[in-house]
Write a protein that holds these residues in place. Structure first.
Motif, PDB file in Angstrom:
ATOM      1  N   THR A 558       8.272  -6.179  29.009  1.00  9.85           N
ATOM      2  CA  THR A 558       9.583  -5.654  28.639  1.00  9.85           C
ATOM      3  C   THR A 558       9.495  -4.838  27.355  1.00  9.85           C
ATOM      4  OG1 THR A 558      10.067  -7.707  27.471  1.00  9.85           O
ATOM      5  CG2 THR A 558      10.802  -7.536  29.755  1.00  9.85           C
ATOM      6  N   ALA A 559      10.582  -4.098  27.070  1.00  7.78           N
ATOM      7  CA  ALA A 559      10.632  -3.270  25.865  1.00  7.78           C
ATOM      8  C   ALA A 559      10.659  -4.148  24.624  1.00  7.78           C
ATOM      9  CB  ALA A 559      11.867  -2.377  25.901  1.00  7.78           C
ATOM     10  N   THR A 560      10.266  -3.563  23.508  1.00  7.20           N
ATOM     11  CA  THR A 560      10.293  -4.285  22.240  1.00  7.20           C
ATOM     12  C   THR A 560      10.773  -3.338  21.153  1.00  7.20           C
ATOM     13  OG1 THR A 560       8.982  -5.680  20.765  1.00  7.20           O
ATOM     14  CG2 THR A 560       7.873  -3.788  21.724  1.00  7.20           C
ATOM     15  N   ALA A 561      10.456  -3.629  19.902  1.00  5.58           N
ATOM     16  CA  ALA A 561      10.998  -2.865  18.783  1.00  5.58           C
ATOM     17  C   ALA A 561      10.477  -1.427  18.773  1.00  5.58           C
ATOM     18  CB  ALA A 561      10.642  -3.559  17.468  1.00  5.58           C
ATOM     19  N   ASP A 562      11.355  -0.497  18.343  1.00  2.17           N
ATOM     20  CA  ASP A 562      10.945   0.867  18.026  1.00  2.17           C
ATOM     21  C   ASP A 562      10.636   0.917  16.533  1.00  2.17           C
ATOM     22  OD1 ASP A 562      11.494   1.484  20.634  1.00  2.17           O
ATOM     23  OD2 ASP A 562      13.400   2.483  20.220  1.00  2.17           O
ATOM     24  N   ILE A 563       9.503   1.511  16.160  1.00  2.00           N
ATOM     25  CA  ILE A 563       9.020   1.468  14.780  1.00  2.00           C
ATOM     26  C   ILE A 563       9.346   2.773  14.063  1.00  2.00           C
ATOM     27  CG2 ILE A 563       7.011   1.112  13.304  1.00  2.00           C
ATOM     28  CD1 ILE A 563       7.808  -1.329  14.998  1.00  2.00           C
ATOM     29  N   ASP A 564       9.941   2.653  12.872  1.00 11.02           N
ATOM     30  CA  ASP A 564      10.245   3.812  12.040  1.00 11.02           C
ATOM     31  C   ASP A 564       9.052   4.143  11.139  1.00 11.02           C
ATOM     32  OD1 ASP A 564      11.438   5.859  10.711  1.00 11.02           O
ATOM     33  OD2 ASP A 564      12.961   4.670   9.710  1.00 11.02           O
ATOM     34  N   TRP A 565       8.598   3.168  10.348  1.00 11.34           N
ATOM     35  CA  TRP A 565       7.431   3.362   9.491  1.00 11.34           C
ATOM     36  C   TRP A 565       6.800   2.039   9.119  1.00 11.34           C
ATOM     37  CZ3 TRP A 565       9.034   0.487   5.503  1.00 11.34           C
ATOM     38  CH2 TRP A 565      10.306   0.634   4.964  1.00 11.34           C
ATOM     39  N   ILE A 566       5.605   2.107   8.516  1.00 11.13           N
ATOM     40  CA  ILE A 566       4.915   0.941   7.971  1.00 11.13           C
ATOM     41  C   ILE A 566       4.635   1.200   6.505  1.00 11.13           C
ATOM     42  CG2 ILE A 566       2.638   1.815   8.643  1.00 11.13           C
ATOM     43  CD1 ILE A 566       1.684  -1.044   8.972  1.00 11.13           C
ATOM     44  N   GLU A 567       4.792   0.172   5.666  1.00 13.58           N
ATOM     45  CA  GLU A 567       4.399   0.234   4.261  1.00 13.58           C
ATOM     46  C   GLU A 567       3.375  -0.847   3.990  1.00 13.58           C
ATOM     47  OE1 GLU A 567       8.303   2.113   1.969  1.00 13.58           O
ATOM     48  OE2 GLU A 567       7.973  -0.054   1.914  1.00 13.58           O
ATOM     49  N   ILE A 568       2.347  -0.516   3.191  1.00 14.86           N
ATOM     50  CA  ILE A 568       1.323  -1.472   2.778  1.00 14.86           C
ATOM     51  C   ILE A 568       1.346  -1.527   1.261  1.00 14.86           C
ATOM     52  CG2 ILE A 568      -1.106  -2.087   2.855  1.00 14.86           C
ATOM     53  CD1 ILE A 568       0.106   0.522   5.263  1.00 14.86           C
ATOM     54  N   THR A 569       1.472  -2.719   0.714  1.00 14.91           N
ATOM     55  CA  THR A 569       1.563  -2.918  -0.730  1.00 14.91           C
ATOM     56  C   THR A 569       0.424  -3.827  -1.189  1.00 14.91           C
ATOM     57  OG1 THR A 569       3.971  -2.699  -0.681  1.00 14.91           O
ATOM     58  CG2 THR A 569       3.011  -3.759  -2.626  1.00 14.91           C
ATOM     59  N   GLY A 570      -0.219  -3.434  -2.267  1.00 12.50           N
ATOM     60  CA  GLY A 570      -1.299  -4.252  -2.816  1.00 12.50           C
ATOM     61  C   GLY A 570      -2.142  -3.444  -3.774  1.00 12.50           C
ATOM     62  N   ASN A 571      -3.446  -3.730  -3.807  1.00 13.06           N
ATOM     63  CA  ASN A 571      -4.382  -3.115  -4.749  1.00 13.06           C
ATOM     64  C   ASN A 571      -4.755  -1.715  -4.268  1.00 13.06           C
ATOM     65  OD1 ASN A 571      -6.363  -2.441  -6.558  1.00 13.06           O
ATOM     66  ND2 ASN A 571      -7.806  -4.037  -5.938  1.00 13.06           N
ATOM     67  N   THR A 572      -3.933  -0.738  -4.648  1.00 16.28           N
ATOM     68  CA  THR A 572      -4.136   0.692  -4.407  1.00 16.28           C
ATOM     69  C   THR A 572      -4.613   1.038  -3.003  1.00 16.28           C
ATOM     70  OG1 THR A 572      -6.389   0.628  -5.287  1.00 16.28           O
ATOM     71  CG2 THR A 572      -4.596   1.120  -6.840  1.00 16.28           C
ATOM     72  N   PRO A 573      -3.851   0.682  -1.966  1.00 16.84           N
ATOM     73  CA  PRO A 573      -4.220   1.109  -0.619  1.00 16.84           C
ATOM     74  C   PRO A 573      -3.973   2.611  -0.456  1.00 16.84           C
ATOM     75  CG  PRO A 573      -2.070   0.092  -0.578  1.00 16.84           C
ATOM     76  CD  PRO A 573      -2.579  -0.071  -1.984  1.00 16.84           C
ATOM     77  N   VAL A 574      -4.718   3.237   0.441  1.00 20.41           N
ATOM     78  CA  VAL A 574      -4.457   4.628   0.811  1.00 20.41           C
ATOM     79  C   VAL A 574      -4.586   4.747   2.318  1.00 20.41           C
ATOM     80  CG1 VAL A 574      -5.219   5.659  -1.352  1.00 20.41           C
ATOM     81  CG2 VAL A 574      -6.872   5.307   0.495  1.00 20.41           C
ATOM     82  N   TYR A 629       6.265   8.629  -6.799  1.00 20.84           N
ATOM     83  CA  TYR A 629       7.179   7.561  -6.399  1.00 20.84           C
ATOM     84  C   TYR A 629       8.585   7.920  -6.824  1.00 20.84           C
ATOM     85  CZ  TYR A 629       3.123   4.470  -5.726  1.00 20.84           C
ATOM     86  OH  TYR A 629       1.958   3.899  -5.286  1.00 20.84           O
ATOM     87  N   ASP A 630       9.577   7.421  -6.059  1.00 20.60           N
ATOM     88  CA  ASP A 630      10.954   7.569  -6.513  1.00 20.60           C
ATOM     89  C   ASP A 630      11.323   6.416  -7.432  1.00 20.60           C
ATOM     90  OD1 ASP A 630      11.519   5.368  -4.894  1.00 20.60           O
ATOM     91  OD2 ASP A 630      12.383   6.578  -3.278  1.00 20.60           O
ATOM     92  N   ALA A 631      12.577   6.403  -7.912  1.00 19.62           N
ATOM     93  CA  ALA A 631      12.993   5.401  -8.891  1.00 19.62           C
ATOM     94  C   ALA A 631      13.051   3.996  -8.315  1.00 19.62           C
ATOM     95  CB  ALA A 631      14.347   5.774  -9.487  1.00 19.62           C
ATOM     96  N   GLN A 632      13.061   3.873  -6.949  1.00 12.76           N
ATOM     97  CA  GLN A 632      13.078   2.551  -6.321  1.00 12.76           C
ATOM     98  C   GLN A 632      11.686   2.036  -6.017  1.00 12.76           C
ATOM     99  OE1 GLN A 632      15.361   5.068  -5.191  1.00 12.76           O
ATOM    100  NE2 GLN A 632      16.669   4.079  -6.714  1.00 12.76           N
ATOM    101  N   GLY A 633      10.662   2.832  -6.342  1.00  9.66           N
ATOM    102  CA  GLY A 633       9.293   2.384  -6.127  1.00  9.66           C
ATOM    103  C   GLY A 633       8.718   2.746  -4.783  1.00  9.66           C
ATOM    104  N   SER A 634       9.374   3.619  -3.997  1.00  7.31           N
ATOM    105  CA  SER A 634       8.859   4.036  -2.701  1.00  7.31           C
ATOM    106  C   SER A 634       8.044   5.317  -2.852  1.00  7.31           C
ATOM    107  CB  SER A 634      10.000   4.268  -1.714  1.00  7.31           C
ATOM    108  OG  SER A 634      10.698   3.075  -1.479  1.00  7.31           O
ATOM    109  N   VAL A 635       6.941   5.413  -2.088  1.00  2.73           N
ATOM    110  CA  VAL A 635       6.093   6.597  -2.145  1.00  2.73           C
ATOM    111  C   VAL A 635       6.844   7.791  -1.570  1.00  2.73           C
ATOM    112  CG1 VAL A 635       3.949   7.647  -1.344  1.00  2.73           C
ATOM    113  CG2 VAL A 635       3.981   5.238  -1.989  1.00  2.73           C
TER     114      VAL A 635
END
Length: 682
Positions: A558-574, A629-635
């Motif tokens: 069956t269908a499941t979630a549609d994904i908008d984006w993924i964020e990874i937070t930690g020791n300087t991921p790229v 980064y913006d003021a909220q901490g998002s790339v």
């Protein structure tokens, strides 16, 4: 006796009447109280619906006894819903809900059709049609060959052929506290011949429908035919219809209550204002019309009283006509705030709101508890020292610390917090994106060189997505999305997905696979309230130094979630190149053993109109990544990776296509360099 005393006593009497009538709104009256009465679905647990598919399933299922409508639901072309051959059901509109049809074709119009049913309640439902058009199409609601029906506190707007029709031997029907209105201009040129078919309600379909004889017993009390209604308020054939305590004040009304073939009407204690032909008889084929105690103000044409109408077999509390206008205008329509006044229910329906902090040390939340259905609750997140609030997930998708949620069912919300850098050399605001904890985002339109390796499905449009698009997976087991990231050292990293998952037929969990190993076979992606309302799911994972793959995968067909984006937070991921090695493979544990020189960074000009040069002094064999980064901490942007074998000054010219505001330029090296600059874009 003073005038003020008289006024005070009159006001007290009116308030008393208002309270009495508020209580009476809970009780079935009139013809529907006969023949066994109406109890609807009683105290059965409500099924809350937020979209068309779920609405249709709940209404057409005989096992669902109470339906609660939440939000605006659009009825698609040819999507008219038939409630047939059922008994004992309640359909209730939660505050602010609405069913909307925009189709003006003969075959594909209409919202609800009720046929061969009994013991049914409609309460607080708003039905909005496409506007009047004379093509013999479908009504907002039709009651066909059904008995013991109570329509209460509903609002009927802009029905194409009509708002509410009752026909084909329907019987024992009560319509109370309903509002009928036309907000949209009529569409001329229909094949039926009328250029203004704002004809609200027809009881009995034709003079030849003799099966209606002895049926169509209807009571209408405390209803309001408001602006735009032109005729049929109602037009009656055959039936014994009791019109009592109703308000008629549409200035375009050319015929209000109309007695047609063999109609038997009792019209009492109503208010007619600024209308023509308040009570009309047609062709002298009616049975009787008794008009008594009505108020006629600035009316013209018929106010007919001819013959002696039937005597109702029920008792009814009748509001004095002088009080009808104020009561009806205040209460008619979908004005209820709680479904607790169901005829068979004596206690409110309640739901539980559960709140969770992630991580638990990140902060506190207020708002959890038990609430009556339809209550609007404010949940508030307060970050603990050393943390910042990043947003809500679960049944609320919002980034403000104080968010609201309507209790249309049991709800669960999570407040997500992120640890701040505690380096004393920076301020709390500066430290949001700096230090050992940084965040990268990979959007659904990223390329394979930007970390989005594959998806088994398609990119679909969605107005609620951050960039207007989502990854829509194919409906089969094993279908998923794969991303690739690179990190300088093994450790724990936080993952955050933004998603939507609104259909009740979907699966609400997915498998999480890291570097080919399934670490969670049922990661929850809870249902969202609609197809454009997004939520977030967060979890923690362990990554190896270097490149890592992250995959979400469906476990059922069956269908499941549609994904908008993924964020990874930690020791300087790229984000890593899915087709090869990333330029940052030198970010390894071994690099910490290399020597490095004193480093320096700058941004010029600052403030800027968008163009700037970033200067970085690197040590020998040093690398660095640069992000905005913006003021909220998002790339906002990845500005590049630089390196130097011999060391020295490196300059990166940038054209920052960002909205004006406050930003942070962050430079993170593999040998200890950590620098943050506030940047103002004008």
């Amino acid at each position: 006796m003073t005038k003020s005393w008289i006024l005070s006593m009159g006001l007290s009497a009116l308030l008393c009447l208002t309270n009495l009538f508020a209580k009476s709104q809970c009780t079935i009256v009139g013809w529907a109280s006969q023949n066994g009465g109406v109890t609807g679905g009683g105290t059965a647990t409500p099924t809350v619906v937020t979209n068309y598919n779920d609405l249709k399933t709940a209404i057409t299922s005989s096992s669902v006894k109470v339906v609660h409508i939440s939000g605006t639901i659009t009825i698609p072309s040819a999507g008219r819903i038939s409630l047939q051959d059922q008994s004992g059901k309640t359909i209730y509109g939660l505050p602010g809900s609405k069913l909307v049809s925009n189709d003006q074709t003969k075959a594909n119009s209409g919202i609800l059709y009720v046929k061969r049913c009994s013991n049914i309640i409609f309460r607080n439902v708003t039905l909005e049609g496409p506007g009047a058009y004379d093509t013999d199409g479908w009504d907002n609601m039709t009651l066909d060959n059904s008995t013991n029906i109570w329509v209460d506190h509903c609002e009927f707007q802009d029905g194409m052929d009509g708002n509410l029709d009752i026909k084909n031997a329907a019987d024992y029907v009560t319509v109370t506290w309903c509002k009928f209105i036309y907000n949209k201009a009529p569409t001329p040129g229909g094949p039926g011949g009328s250029d203004d078919h704002r004809f609200s309600d027809l009881f009995g379909s034709s003079d030849g429908a003799t099966g209606d004889r002895g049926k169509l017993r209807v009571t209408m009390q405390h209803c309001w035919w408001a602006q735009g209604c032109k005729e049929r308020m109602p037009r009656v054939r055959f039936g014994k219809v009791h019109m009592v305590n109703n308000l008629f004040n549409s200035t375009v009304a050319s015929k209000c209550v109309t007695a047609g073939f063999e109609a038997d009407l009792l019209v009492e204690s109503n208010v007619f204002e600024n209308v023509s032909n308040s009570i009309t008889t047609m062709d002298n084929t009616f049975t009787a019309v008794t008009s008594r105690n009505n108020i006629f103000t600035n009316t013209s044409g018929d106010t007919t009283n001819s013959g002696t109408a039937f005597t109702p077999p029920y008792t009814l509390t009748i509001t004095p006509a002088a009080n009808v206008k104020s009561l009806v205008m205040a209460s008619a329509g979908a004005t209820l705030t709680s479904p607790s006044c169901d005829s068979a229910a004596t206690t409110p329906v309640t739901y539980t709101l559960t709140t969770t902090a992630a991580p638990t040390t990140g902060g506190t939340i207020t708002g959890a508890g038990t609430y009556d259905s339809a209550t609007v609750v404010t949940v508030t997140a307060t970050a603990a020292t050393g943390y910042t609030f990043t947003g809500w997930s679960g049944d609320v998708s919002d980034t403000t610390a104080a968010a609201t949620i309507t209790m249309s069912g049991n709800k669960s919300v999570t407040a997500n917090f992120q640890a701040l850098n505690t380096d004393s050399s920076t301020t709390p605001a500066d430290s949001i994106p700096t230090g050992d904890s940084t965040t990268i985002r990979i959007e659904d339109d990223a390329t394979t060189t930007q970390g989005l390796c594959s998806y088994d499905g398609a990119i679909s449009t969605n107005s609620g997505a951050s960039n207007g698009k989502v990854i829509n997976l194919a409906n089969a087991s094993g279908k998923g999305v794969t991303w690739k990231v690179n990190v300088p050292a093994a450790g724990t990293y936080s993952i955050n997905w933004r998603y939507v998952n609104s259909s009740s037929s979907n699966t609400y969990s997915m498998a999480l696979i890291i570097n080919g190993t399934t670490i969670n076979n049922a990661l929850p992606f809870p249902k969202t309230s609609s197809s454009t309302v997004f939520a977030n799911v967060t979890t923690t994972i362990s990554l190896n130094a270097g490149d890592n793959t992250i995959r979400l995968q469906s476990t059922t067909s069956t269908a499941t979630a549609d994904i908008d984006w993924i964020e990874i937070t930690g020791n300087t991921p790229v984000a890593a190149n899915c087709n090869g090695t990333t330029a940052r493979t030198a970010f390894s544990a071994a690099s910490s053993q290399l020597t490095h020189s004193v480093t320096k960074t700058s941004v010029y000009p600052n403030p800027t109109n968008g163009k700037a040069t970033i200067t970085v002094t690197l040590g020998k064999n040093e690398q660095a990544v640069i992000r905005l980064y913006d003021a909220q901490g998002s790339v906002v942007a990845n500005l590049g990776t630089i390196s130097s074998v011999t060391g020295g000054i490196q300059q990166i010219p940038c054209n920052l296509n960002s909205k004006p505001g406050l930003y942070y330029v962050v430079v993170i090296g593999n040998k200890g360099l950590k620098a943050t600059h506030k940047l103002v874009i004008e």
